[in-house]
Motif scaffolding. Structure first.
Motif, short mmCIF file in Angstrom:
data_model
loop_
_atom_site.label_atom_id
_atom_site.label_comp_id
_atom_site.label_asym_id
_atom_site.label_seq_id
_atom_site.Cartn_x
_atom_site.Cartn_y
_atom_site.Cartn_z
N ILE A 244 124.57 -102.62 -94.56
CA ILE A 244 125.62 -103.64 -94.38
C ILE A 244 124.95 -104.95 -94.00
O ILE A 244 124.11 -104.99 -93.10
CB ILE A 244 126.62 -103.20 -93.30
N VAL A 245 125.32 -106.02 -94.68
CA VAL A 245 124.83 -107.35 -94.35
C VAL A 245 126.02 -108.18 -93.87
O VAL A 245 127.04 -108.28 -94.57
CB VAL A 245 124.18 -108.04 -95.56
N VAL A 246 125.90 -108.73 -92.68
CA VAL A 246 126.94 -109.59 -92.11
C VAL A 246 126.44 -111.02 -92.16
O VAL A 246 125.39 -111.33 -91.59
CB VAL A 246 127.26 -109.19 -90.66
N TYR A 247 127.18 -111.88 -92.84
CA TYR A 247 126.83 -113.31 -92.84
C TYR A 247 127.78 -114.05 -91.91
O TYR A 247 129.00 -113.99 -92.07
CB TYR A 247 126.89 -113.93 -94.23
N GLY A 248 127.21 -114.75 -90.95
CA GLY A 248 128.02 -115.52 -90.01
C GLY A 248 127.94 -114.92 -88.63
O GLY A 248 128.42 -113.79 -88.41
N CYS A 249 127.32 -115.64 -87.70
CA CYS A 249 127.12 -115.12 -86.34
C CYS A 249 128.20 -115.60 -85.40
O CYS A 249 127.95 -115.86 -84.21
CB CYS A 249 125.72 -115.47 -85.86
N THR A 250 129.41 -115.74 -85.89
CA THR A 250 130.58 -115.92 -85.04
C THR A 250 130.72 -114.69 -84.16
O THR A 250 130.05 -113.67 -84.36
CB THR A 250 131.84 -116.07 -85.90
N ALA A 251 131.59 -114.76 -83.17
CA ALA A 251 131.83 -113.58 -82.34
C ALA A 251 132.31 -112.42 -83.20
O ALA A 251 131.94 -111.25 -82.97
CB ALA A 251 132.84 -113.90 -81.24
N GLY A 252 133.12 -112.71 -84.22
CA GLY A 252 133.57 -111.66 -85.13
C GLY A 252 132.42 -111.04 -85.89
O GLY A 252 132.38 -109.83 -86.12
N GLY A 253 131.44 -111.85 -86.32
CA GLY A 253 130.28 -111.34 -87.02
C GLY A 253 129.41 -110.49 -86.12
O GLY A 253 128.89 -109.44 -86.54
N VAL A 254 129.22 -110.93 -84.88
CA VAL A 254 128.41 -110.16 -83.93
C VAL A 254 129.04 -108.78 -83.69
O VAL A 254 128.36 -107.75 -83.72
CB VAL A 254 128.26 -110.93 -82.60
N ILE A 255 130.35 -108.77 -83.47
CA ILE A 255 131.03 -107.49 -83.22
C ILE A 255 130.97 -106.60 -84.46
O ILE A 255 130.78 -105.37 -84.34
CB ILE A 255 132.49 -107.73 -82.79
N ALA A 256 131.08 -107.17 -85.65
CA ALA A 256 130.96 -106.37 -86.88
C ALA A 256 129.59 -105.71 -86.95
O ALA A 256 129.48 -104.52 -87.30
CB ALA A 256 131.20 -107.25 -88.10
N ALA A 257 128.54 -106.46 -86.63
CA ALA A 257 127.19 -105.91 -86.70
C ALA A 257 127.00 -104.80 -85.66
O ALA A 257 126.37 -103.77 -85.94
CB ALA A 257 126.17 -107.02 -86.49
N ILE A 258 127.52 -105.02 -84.46
CA ILE A 258 127.40 -104.01 -83.41
C ILE A 258 128.13 -102.73 -83.81
O ILE A 258 127.64 -101.61 -83.64
CB ILE A 258 127.93 -104.56 -82.08
N GLU A 259 129.32 -102.87 -84.38
CA GLU A 259 130.08 -101.70 -84.84
C GLU A 259 129.32 -100.96 -85.93
O GLU A 259 129.26 -99.72 -85.94
CB GLU A 259 131.45 -102.14 -85.35
#
Length: 542
Positions: A29-44
């Motif tokens: 999984i690649v998450v683009y965008g280090c908004t709080a939403g992006g950070v939480i997506a990566a952690i999940e």
């Protein structure tokens, strides 16, 4: 000829091949965008055992959560669960330590607490520290300072699948499923996904608060008549700065304009931690002539949105007819080039720094207002590499995906059923002003502000973060999601982006497990997982 200039010529003469493109860094999984939403997506994604790369445009994480938006727009706290709630609980645990209160005592009555142990107000540096530690604990691979290359071939596709994208530094990021968690929707747009910018007509989705809004724009409005002309009463003299000559279209009609942006400032009145307010390069006191005229008429409510956060600081937001919102100066941002966006950000910074300098120093400003403004300054311990100024402008709205399902006013009002919920929102329908014009009576008037509450928390659909099947089958968009302008105005809150980021990552994992398109993820299984992870998908009627 220099060796550097000679090298390409030698390659051409000898027939040597050009260097191969850089090898892509690949993850599940690649998450683009280090908004709080992006950070939480990566952690999940890491919690679910997936390899994940979190790709940041900048060198910091958290988006607006770590750049001044410290008085969280939470709405009903009971609608916030999962990792989003865990974040606010981590905030509270930090401030439970008496050593956290360095510049001001802990208040006897701490506002905005909720009984499940969460705290909703915080300092930007504390939020950033918590997210950075969480990323490290989770084992997220992070690539910083890698803004996406927005040229025509910046995103590689194979049919309706995203294969990889390239950053402006030349790095390539490949994955099986992609999550665009940027405020701007840059990966989504690069992948060819449909999007909207601006305000739809009310008729488009059966709404009442979309499109041009003059009649309903009663908040953050001029509370007294203010002449808009350089020479009072003389239209031939021209308009004062920061007023548009545009004629208003009918209420409810569509346009491509967007609500105002700002910097959410973190200021302090604690002398030991205070930096002086900067006078910006190119400062022009004339830009604030309308505000001066407003104050001459008796306006004094400039300080209404200096909301207190811990340690003698305040989250400063727009309030009133002329404030920190730079109305009408951001229309080119959503589709603009990186250079155009940077110029808009500089304009906003110059405007806002100039506004604060004007209020604190111009002798024409009432003495009591100057004295009060003079007690405030930037914080020595916030944004230390940026001289106390937030690193990121508040992009309240940019592109919004248009998928097969669009969240609209009837859904957030509970008038239409929302299918396949993956989280909830509860904040009011909120749009800041879009234009400042001359009204029919010949006075300055703001247009576009809407603040209308929702009756109760509402569901947000999985289908609103999923593109059309024909456009992208392995991309999820939890931030620039599919919503009308006015529905996005209630969804666009940082806790909700965290909620949707977690749900997007959970869906990405299921898509990988089943080898399925994101459109075909089993909703019953997704719902079961989200409930097990304490996401709130419904609340009792009371």
């Amino acid at each position: 000829m220099s060796p550097l200039r000679l090298a390409p010529l030698l390659l051409l003469l000898t027939g040597a091949a050009a260097p191969p493109p850089p090898v892509a860094q690949s993850s599940d999984i690649v998450v683009y965008g280090c908004t709080a939403g992006g950070v939480i997506a990566a952690i999940e994604a890491r919690r679910l055992g997936r390899s994940v790369t979190l790709v940041c445009r900048d060198d910091y994480v958290g988006g607006m959560t770590t750049n001044g938006l410290s008085w969280s727009d939470t709405g009903n706290h009971r609608a916030i669960g999962g990792l989003a709630l865990d974040f606010y609980r981590r905030i509270k645990r930090h401030y439970d330590d008496p050593r956290a209160w360095t510049f001001a005592p802990r208040p006897a009555r701490a506002e905005n607490f909720v009984d499940d142990g969460a705290m909703w107000q915080f300092e930007p540096r504390v939020a950033e520290r918590i997210l950075e530690r969480w990323i490290t604990e989770a084992g997220v691979t992070i690539a910083r300072r890698q803004p996406i290359d927005r040229s025509a071939d910046g995103v590689e596709r194979a049919g309706a699948r995203v294969v990889s994208f390239r950053s402006v530094t030349g790095r390539r990021f490949a994955g099986q499923v992609f999550i665009d968690a940027s405020y701007e929707g840059d990966l989504m747009a690069g992948a060819g996904v449909s999007f909207a910018v601006g305000r739809e007509a009310n008729a488009t989705y059966g709404e009442t608060l979309n499109g041009v809004q003059a009649r309903n724009a009663t908040n953050h409005q001029f509370t007294m008549d203010v002449d808009p002309y350089r020479v009072k009463g003389d239209p031939r003299s021209g308009l004062l700065p920061r007023i548009s000559p545009a004629r208003l279209a009918p209420d409810g009609s569509a346009d491509d304009k967007i609500q105002a942006y700002t910097y959410r400032l973190c200021l302090t009145d604690v002398a030991a931690n205070r930096l002086p307010l900067p006078r910006p390069q190119g400062y022009d006191a004339g830009q604030y002539a309308l505000l001066l005229r407003y104050m001459d008429a008796g306006y004094r409510n400039f300080f209404q949105k200096f909301d207190r956060i811990p340690n003698g600081k305040a989250d400063v937001n727009n309030y009133g007819g002329f404030s920190t919102d730079n109305i009408g100066m951001n229309y080119g941002y959503p589709r603009g080039s990186d250079a155009a966006r940077a110029a808009i950000a500089r304009e906003h910074r110059r405007y806002q720094q100039g506004l604060l300098w004007f209020m604190a120093n111009d002798p024409r400003v009432p003495a009591e207002t100057r004295a009060r403004m003079g007690r405030w300054g930037l914080c020595k311990d916030e944004f230390t590499r940026n001289r106390g100024w937030p690193r990121e402008m508040y992009v309240r709205e940019a592109r919004r995906m248009v998928s097969d399902f669009v969240m609209a006013e009837p859904h957030v009002r509970g008038q239409k059923t929302t299918p396949r919920p993956i989280g909830m929102g509860s904040y009011q329908m909120d749009s800041h002003n879009v234009q400042r014009v001359v009204d029919a009576r010949g006075f300055a008037r703001n247009e576009g502000n809407i603040e209308v509450g929702v009756a109760r928390p509402y569901a947000i659909a999985y289908d609103a973060i999923v593109p059309r099947r024909s456009e992208a089958t392995n991309l999820l968009v939890p931030v620039a999601l599919s919503a009308s302008h006015i529905a996005y105005g209630t969804i666009r809150m940082e806790p909700v982006f965290m909620i949707l980021g977690q749900s997007a990552a959970a869906a990405a994992d299921l898509a990988l497990r089943d080898g399925a398109a994101v459109q075909d993820v089993s909703y019953p299984r997704l719902r079961e997982r989200l409930l097990a992870e304490r996401q709130i998908l419904a609340l009792p009627a009371d």
